[in-house]
Scaffold this motif. Structure first.
Motif, PDB file in Angstrom:
ATOM      1  N   ARG A 268     -31.996  16.842  -0.984  1.00  0.00           N
ATOM      2  CA  ARG A 268     -31.892  16.099  -2.242  1.00  0.00           C
ATOM      3  C   ARG A 268     -32.433  16.972  -3.378  1.00  0.00           C
ATOM      4  O   ARG A 268     -33.500  17.574  -3.243  1.00  0.00           O
ATOM      5  N   ARG A 269     -31.686  17.004  -4.479  1.00  0.00           N
ATOM      6  CA  ARG A 269     -32.110  17.794  -5.635  1.00  0.00           C
ATOM      7  C   ARG A 269     -32.176  16.913  -6.870  1.00  0.00           C
ATOM      8  O   ARG A 269     -31.227  16.178  -7.172  1.00  0.00           O
ATOM      9  N   ASN A 270     -33.306  16.972  -7.569  1.00  0.00           N
ATOM     10  CA  ASN A 270     -33.454  16.225  -8.811  1.00  0.00           C
ATOM     11  C   ASN A 270     -32.655  16.907  -9.907  1.00  0.00           C
ATOM     12  O   ASN A 270     -32.894  18.084 -10.211  1.00  0.00           O
ATOM     13  N   PRO A 271     -31.686  16.231 -10.512  1.00  0.00           N
ATOM     14  CA  PRO A 271     -30.850  16.881 -11.528  1.00  0.00           C
ATOM     15  C   PRO A 271     -31.639  17.367 -12.744  1.00  0.00           C
ATOM     16  O   PRO A 271     -31.247  18.343 -13.386  1.00  0.00           O
ATOM     17  N   ALA A 272     -32.758  16.705 -13.054  1.00  0.00           N
ATOM     18  CA  ALA A 272     -33.520  17.055 -14.250  1.00  0.00           C
ATOM     19  C   ALA A 272     -34.484  18.213 -14.004  1.00  0.00           C
ATOM     20  O   ALA A 272     -34.609  19.116 -14.840  1.00  0.00           O
TER      21      ALA A 272
ATOM     22  N   TRP B 172     -22.853  20.522  -3.425  1.00  0.00           N
ATOM     23  CA  TRP B 172     -23.685  19.446  -3.940  1.00  0.00           C
ATOM     24  C   TRP B 172     -22.839  18.294  -4.462  1.00  0.00           C
ATOM     25  O   TRP B 172     -21.799  18.522  -5.099  1.00  0.00           O
TER      26      TRP B 172
ATOM     27  N   ARG C 239     -23.148  14.431  -6.446  1.00  0.00           N
ATOM     28  CA  ARG C 239     -23.984  13.502  -7.199  1.00  0.00           C
ATOM     29  C   ARG C 239     -23.758  12.085  -6.661  1.00  0.00           C
ATOM     30  O   ARG C 239     -22.665  11.542  -6.763  1.00  0.00           O
TER      31      ARG C 239
ATOM     32  N   GLY D 279     -34.781  19.967 -10.786  1.00  0.00           N
ATOM     33  CA  GLY D 279     -34.400  20.884  -9.723  1.00  0.00           C
ATOM     34  C   GLY D 279     -35.264  20.784  -8.482  1.00  0.00           C
ATOM     35  O   GLY D 279     -35.089  21.552  -7.523  1.00  0.00           O
TER      36      GLY D 279
ATOM     37  N   TYR E 211     -29.794   8.476  -9.435  1.00  0.00           N
ATOM     38  CA  TYR E 211     -28.839   9.526  -9.089  1.00  0.00           C
ATOM     39  C   TYR E 211     -29.549  10.839  -8.783  1.00  0.00           C
ATOM     40  O   TYR E 211     -30.445  11.275  -9.508  1.00  0.00           O
ATOM     41  N   TYR E 212     -29.111  11.476  -7.687  1.00  0.00           N
ATOM     42  CA  TYR E 212     -29.582  12.800  -7.291  1.00  0.00           C
ATOM     43  C   TYR E 212     -28.374  13.610  -6.842  1.00  0.00           C
ATOM     44  O   TYR E 212     -27.291  13.067  -6.562  1.00  0.00           O
ATOM     45  N   ASP E 213     -28.577  14.913  -6.741  1.00  0.00           N
ATOM     46  CA  ASP E 213     -27.581  15.785  -6.125  1.00  0.00           C
ATOM     47  C   ASP E 213     -27.935  15.928  -4.653  1.00  0.00           C
ATOM     48  O   ASP E 213     -29.104  16.188  -4.301  1.00  0.00           O
TER      49      ASP E 213
END
Length: 421
Positions: A270-274, A237, A239, A276, A251-253
């Motif tokens: 795409r993963r939302n850091p807040a 992953w 950022r 998931g 920003y996303y992972d």
């Protein structure tokens, strides 16, 4: 307006079209024929209504001019974006209307659905093409409804991805220089659209559902996209920003997985850091590209939502009160022209470089001119002098007489079709 003047055979509809577009750029509360006619100083809305219904001009030729105008001002090598938007309607006579899901309402509503193509570059973004979606069973297979709404016999049923492909191919055939196409799940799930883009050598980053099945590993194991994401190690992953948002970089992972034997074909995740939350994209490019390039294209997809917001909020894209097939296309196209003008002005007002590169940017410095601000300034400049009391009352009387006639017709129709108890 000089660009489209030659598309009108007579001076009267040409002048009315100019007044119509100026009305779309004005501060009129609703951008329908009644209020646009009053804004233009006309005594009745007849000229505006004829412009949309019976005047002789080729709306597709005007659409082509809008597309070339946008491409000239926004520069080359942008991204083509496909998406649809809904227009909530009452009744069942407007072309293409039925109860169907629309993201505009977030649920199933009585609505028309238009499929649109937008062009986005570093300079800006604007709508460049449109198609009205016709449901197959309730419209395409009903000759009486088609005839009543003026739908040409040559118009056949086409899925939303098919309509999107028609617009993309038309843009490419007219010289649009682009390396990428992006869209949401409606278009990403269509294999024919993806195959057609690959055949033309145009890369894509198209959203797909988490249940989409992909082939991974050398043994070409078939798994769902969400299962492929679950097997990724932490160092897969990265950022990265998907572009600037209203409150800063988004920003996303991000991670990518090669799928199939083609090294230029991958699943982007795409993963939302807040939270998931995961989102998935099928990607293909004619050559090798970096992860950052795919992330940029995926982030640009939201530009078309900004186009819809600006078109509906600033130039009345959804303010029409028409039922006819040609009237819908004419109103939508002139609204796209008005939005393209605002976009071109916004691009022209951006400074190419700072007069003093060593001067720091201060928080008190104004932002660049936005489309809503330009529309407000332009509308203020075009504001007509206050109408006379006689003119205001004349329009009030006309509207109320028209509404009384409509109400009377509705009552007679209801009484004629209602059986006594």
């Amino acid at each position: 307006m000089a660009r489209i003047a030659g598309r009108f055979r007579r001076v009267e509809p040409r002048a009315t079209a100019r007044a119509f577009v100026l009305g779309l750029l004005s501060g009129a509360e609703r951008k329908n024929c009644w209020q646009l006619a009053e804004q233009a100083g006309h005594n009745r809305p007849g000229a505006m209504q004829r412009l949309l219904r019976s005047a002789r001009w080729d709306v597709d030729e005007v659409r082509d001019e809008v597309r070339s105008y946008v491409l000239e001002h926004l520069g080359g090598d942008g991204v083509l974006i496909v998406d649809e938007t809904g227009f909530l309607k009452k009744g069942d006579r407007s072309a293409g209307v039925q109860r169907q899901y629309t993201g505009t309402a977030g649920r199933i509503e009585n609505a028309q659905v238009g499929v649109f193509l937008a062009y986005a570059s570093e300079q800006g973004r604007a709508l460049i093409d449109r198609r009205l979606y016709l449901p197959e069973r309730t419209w395409c297979e009903d000759p009486e409804r088609r005839s009543g709404s003026g739908i040409p016999e040559t118009v056949e049923f086409a899925t939303k991805p098919r309509l999107a492909l028609q617009m993309i191919e038309a843009a490419l055939d007219t010289g649009c220089r682009t390396s990428w196409v992006t869209g949401d799940e409606v278009y990403g799930q269509d294999p024919q659209l993806r195959a057609a883009l690959e055949a033309r050598g145009v890369g894509y980053v198209l959203a797909v559902a988490c249940t989409t099945r992909v082939r991974i590993n050398e043994d070409r194991t078939v798994v769902q996209a969400v299962a492929a994401a679950a097997t990724l190690p932490p160092d897969a992953w990265h950022r990265q920003s998907a572009g600037a948002g209203a409150k800063g970089p988004r920003y996303y992972d991000w991670a990518w997985v090669q799928i199939g034997a083609d090294h230029n074909r991958c699943l982007l995740i795409r993963r939302n850091p807040a939270t998931g939350e995961l989102a998935f994209y099928l990607c293909w490019s004619p050559g090798a590209v970096a992860l950052s390039a795919l992330v940029r294209v995926a982030g640009i997809r939201w530009c078309i939502e900004e186009c819809f917001q600006a078109a509906k909020g600033q130039v009345g894209l959804d303010h029409y009160q028409v039922r006819h097939w040609i009237s819908w296309h004419r109103h939508i196209t002139l609204a796209m022209l008005a939005l393209a003008f605002l976009t071109a002005v916004a691009v022209s007002t951006k400074p190419t470089r700072s007069t003093d590169p060593n001067r720091p940017v201060r928080s008190s410095d104004p932002i660049h001119l936005t489309i809503p601000e330009i529309r407000h300034l332009f509308g203020s400049l075009l504001k007509r002098p206050a109408s006379s009391v006689k003119s205001l009352l004349a329009w009030s009387i006309w509207r109320r007489c028209h509404q009384a006639h409509a109400r009377s017709c509705h009552y007679r129709r209801r009484l004629a079709t209602s059986s006594p108890i």
